[in-house]
Write an enzyme that holds these catalytic residues in place. Sequence first.
Site, PDB file in Angstrom:
ATOM      1  N   GLU A  98       0.694  -1.297  -0.174  1.00  0.00           N
ATOM      2  CA  GLU A  98       0.104   0.187   0.068  1.00  0.00           C
ATOM      3  C   GLU A  98       0.772   1.075  -0.036  1.00  0.00           C
ATOM      4  O   GLU A  98       0.718   2.219  -0.645  1.00  0.00           O
ATOM      5  CB  GLU A  98      -0.992  -0.029   1.185  1.00  0.00           C
ATOM      6  N   TYR A 138      -4.438  -0.949  12.164  1.00  0.00           N
ATOM      7  CA  TYR A 138      -5.808  -1.381  12.894  1.00  0.00           C
ATOM      8  C   TYR A 138      -5.781  -2.972  13.147  1.00  0.00           C
ATOM      9  O   TYR A 138      -5.953  -3.594  14.160  1.00  0.00           O
ATOM     10  CB  TYR A 138      -6.914  -0.853  12.158  1.00  0.00           C
TER      11      TYR A 138
END
Length: 361
Positions: A98, A138
Amino acid sequence: MEKTFEIGGRSFVLDQKKAEEAFAGKRVINGRPSMAFNLLPLRYQWAYDLYRTMKANHWEPEDIPMGKDLEQWRSTTEVSDNERWIIRMGIGYFSAAEGIVGDNIQHVVRELVTAPELKLVLGRHAHEENIHADSLLYMISSLGINPHECEAMFEQIDTVRRKNEFVTRISHSLRRDLDMTKLENKQLLAKNIFVFGQCMEGTQFYGLFGMILSLYRNNKFPGIGQMFRYTLRDESNHIEVFRNLLMDLVEENPAVWTPAFKDELTALMVEAVELEKEFIQDCLPVNSIGLSAADFIQYIDYIADRRLTGVGLAPLNPGISNPFPWLAEMMDIKKEQNFFEGRVTEYQKASSLEVVDDSEL
Ligand code: FE
Ligand code: MN
């Protein structure tokens, strides 16, 4: 003379002559240099439309409950070690990937394109990569995974390292002051846009997407699965952004698209597919229910051909079938009732919740 332009349900009155000049100065590359953010008049309507679609699909990782995932992560009976390994590979690979995509957009593609509406959609694209990176953080914190362990995967797992090197080498070749009027440099940019959009986000992301969503389908790691569903929907728009960008770059610079250049792009896809197949073998050392390496390998061949034909290149395996037709439905979030009880639904205005080209997956 004045002329009214309509975009996104709003209208703007522009001076016709100035608008025509501004329009003529808009190019994918080598357009009129402008510090001003003159979106009007729009030349690349698709870019503005995709920007709005992407914005309407906004989601926040923290809205997704992770309680069940943590319970399963710690359980010795609910999920197997092989299934946990897939999650580890997913978090490990995407933690690097990412960032690499976002970095390439901000420091290469968005720097080199000149039309403001292209910069607009690329800004949103980069922001979505930040959301994806944040979602991995997360997941790591929710499951109590050691972040250094994820980072170590970038170096220690050969198939991850090779996938990352394949794309970073193409990104780094464009970080100089390049004369974009030269054919070789235009081809470097076209290659970058093809590799990042069609080979990496379009093909090399899909092995893990398939595996993680296959677990999700069997009620394993529901929070992670939801996040990957949202990510997959975002990626489908990113592939479309880069596909359109490549098509328009080539249309405006037809000298780029030589038979030799097309062969070079096809060879890069072949390389990407090989790297992805080796990676799949690492993710699935043994077959478990619903997760056969042979099916995933066929899926990658199928997806790669969709990407090649999407940009006007010949497929590698004509007529190959999709072993996972359910994956297309997974992405089509709007069809599902009560899929998500949280703020995410509120971000999405019912009318603008769209998926680009979901039939192709
Ligand atoms: Fe992403
Ligand atoms: Mn992306």
